[in-house]
Design a protein around this motif. Structure first.
Motif, PDB file in Angstrom:
ATOM      1  N   GLY A  50       0.327  -1.279  -0.075  1.00 40.77           N
ATOM      2  CA  GLY A  50       0.138  -0.419  -0.316  1.00 40.77           C
ATOM      3  C   GLY A  50       0.970   1.330   0.185  1.00 40.77           C
ATOM      4  O   GLY A  50       0.752   2.096  -0.537  1.00 40.77           O
ATOM      5  N   ILE A  51       2.318   1.213   0.548  1.00 43.57           N
ATOM      6  CA  ILE A  51       2.319   2.528   0.964  1.00 43.57           C
ATOM      7  C   ILE A  51       3.418   2.756  -0.544  1.00 43.57           C
ATOM      8  O   ILE A  51       2.909   3.205  -0.649  1.00 43.57           O
ATOM      9  N   LEU A  52       3.987   1.884  -1.014  1.00 42.52           N
ATOM     10  CA  LEU A  52       4.512   2.200  -2.230  1.00 42.52           C
ATOM     11  C   LEU A  52       3.282   1.731  -3.441  1.00 42.52           C
ATOM     12  O   LEU A  52       3.929   3.048  -4.189  1.00 42.52           O
ATOM     13  N   LEU A  53       2.411   1.481  -3.530  1.00 43.97           N
ATOM     14  CA  LEU A  53       1.630   2.143  -3.951  1.00 43.97           C
ATOM     15  C   LEU A  53       1.014   3.196  -4.182  1.00 43.97           C
ATOM     16  O   LEU A  53       0.884   3.847  -5.628  1.00 43.97           O
ATOM     17  N   ALA A  54       1.343   3.743  -3.349  1.00 41.84           N
ATOM     18  CA  ALA A  54       1.035   5.623  -2.854  1.00 41.84           C
ATOM     19  C   ALA A  54       1.935   5.993  -3.109  1.00 41.84           C
ATOM     20  O   ALA A  54       1.630   7.262  -4.305  1.00 41.84           O
ATOM     21  N   LEU A  55       3.713   5.647  -3.042  1.00 42.80           N
ATOM     22  CA  LEU A  55       4.433   6.334  -3.140  1.00 42.80           C
ATOM     23  C   LEU A  55       4.692   6.130  -5.051  1.00 42.80           C
ATOM     24  O   LEU A  55       5.326   7.700  -5.597  1.00 42.80           O
ATOM     25  N   THR A  56       4.403   5.327  -5.842  1.00 43.13           N
ATOM     26  CA  THR A  56       4.781   4.466  -7.236  1.00 43.13           C
ATOM     27  C   THR A  56       3.758   5.904  -7.565  1.00 43.13           C
ATOM     28  O   THR A  56       3.841   6.820  -8.758  1.00 43.13           O
ATOM     29  N   ALA A  57       2.565   6.179  -6.888  1.00 42.47           N
ATOM     30  CA  ALA A  57       1.627   6.567  -8.237  1.00 42.47           C
ATOM     31  C   ALA A  57       2.167   8.421  -7.848  1.00 42.47           C
ATOM     32  O   ALA A  57       1.586   8.606  -8.499  1.00 42.47           O
ATOM     33  N   GLU A  58       2.111   8.962  -6.814  1.00 43.75           N
ATOM     34  CA  GLU A  58       2.532  10.267  -6.282  1.00 43.75           C
ATOM     35  C   GLU A  58       3.645  10.131  -7.040  1.00 43.75           C
ATOM     36  O   GLU A  58       3.744  11.845  -7.756  1.00 43.75           O
ATOM     37  N   LEU A  59       4.577   9.576  -7.613  1.00 45.44           N
ATOM     38  CA  LEU A  59       6.229  10.096  -8.334  1.00 45.44           C
ATOM     39  C   LEU A  59       5.537  10.147  -9.640  1.00 45.44           C
ATOM     40  O   LEU A  59       6.091  10.723 -10.737  1.00 45.44           O
ATOM     41  N   GLY A  60       4.381   8.980 -10.151  1.00 38.88           N
ATOM     42  CA  GLY A  60       3.941   9.380 -11.654  1.00 38.88           C
ATOM     43  C   GLY A  60       3.466  10.364 -11.888  1.00 38.88           C
ATOM     44  O   GLY A  60       2.984  11.228 -13.064  1.00 38.88           O
ATOM     45  N   THR A  61       2.526  10.519 -10.955  1.00 38.80           N
ATOM     46  CA  THR A  61       1.710  12.163 -11.074  1.00 38.80           C
ATOM     47  C   THR A  61       2.832  13.337 -11.326  1.00 38.80           C
ATOM     48  O   THR A  61       2.854  14.022 -11.466  1.00 38.80           O
ATOM     49  N   ILE A  62       3.618  13.742 -10.334  1.00 35.90           N
ATOM     50  CA  ILE A  62       4.862  14.687 -10.268  1.00 35.90           C
ATOM     51  C   ILE A  62       5.490  14.456 -11.693  1.00 35.90           C
ATOM     52  O   ILE A  62       5.896  14.964 -12.637  1.00 35.90           O
TER      53      ILE A  62
END
Length: 101
Positions: A50-62
């Motif tokens: 879950g943490i990795l998915l959230a971080l991946t989504a944030e970095l992808g958005t950035i």
């Protein structure tokens, strides 16, 4: 000046390699643990995913937000003040023309 550009190029390459490694390793982690035996509500693997998915989504958005202006040629803050004032003289007020003839 050339040394500064060379340093920026190497830093950009390092950042790109880090992002590629992050996305590749996180994808490998997801694939390796996709069908794990879940222990319930406080499963440590589910929590990490879950943490990795959230971080991946944030970095992808950035990455998308930073890439789109470059892809469409929109002047951004890095291009300096000249790009933002380039089109400001197209109006009579921008050219300081008198309007009360």
């Amino acid at each position: 000046m050339r040394q500064v550009n060379e340093n920026r190029r190497w830093m950009a390459l390092l950042l790109a390699l880090c992002l590629i490694a992050f996305f590749g390793l996180s994808g490998a982690y997801f694939l390796a643990n996709a069908h794990h035996t879940c222990t319930g509500e406080h499963c440590p693997i589910c929590e990490r995913m879950g943490i990795l998915l959230a971080l991946t989504a944030e970095l992808g958005t950035i990455a998308i937000v930073l890439f789109l202006p470059w892809a469409y040629g929109v002047p951004v803050a890095a291009s300096g003040i000249a790009a933002s004032t380039r089109h400001s003289h197209a109006t009579p007020i921008g050219r300081f023309d008198r309007m009360n003839n």
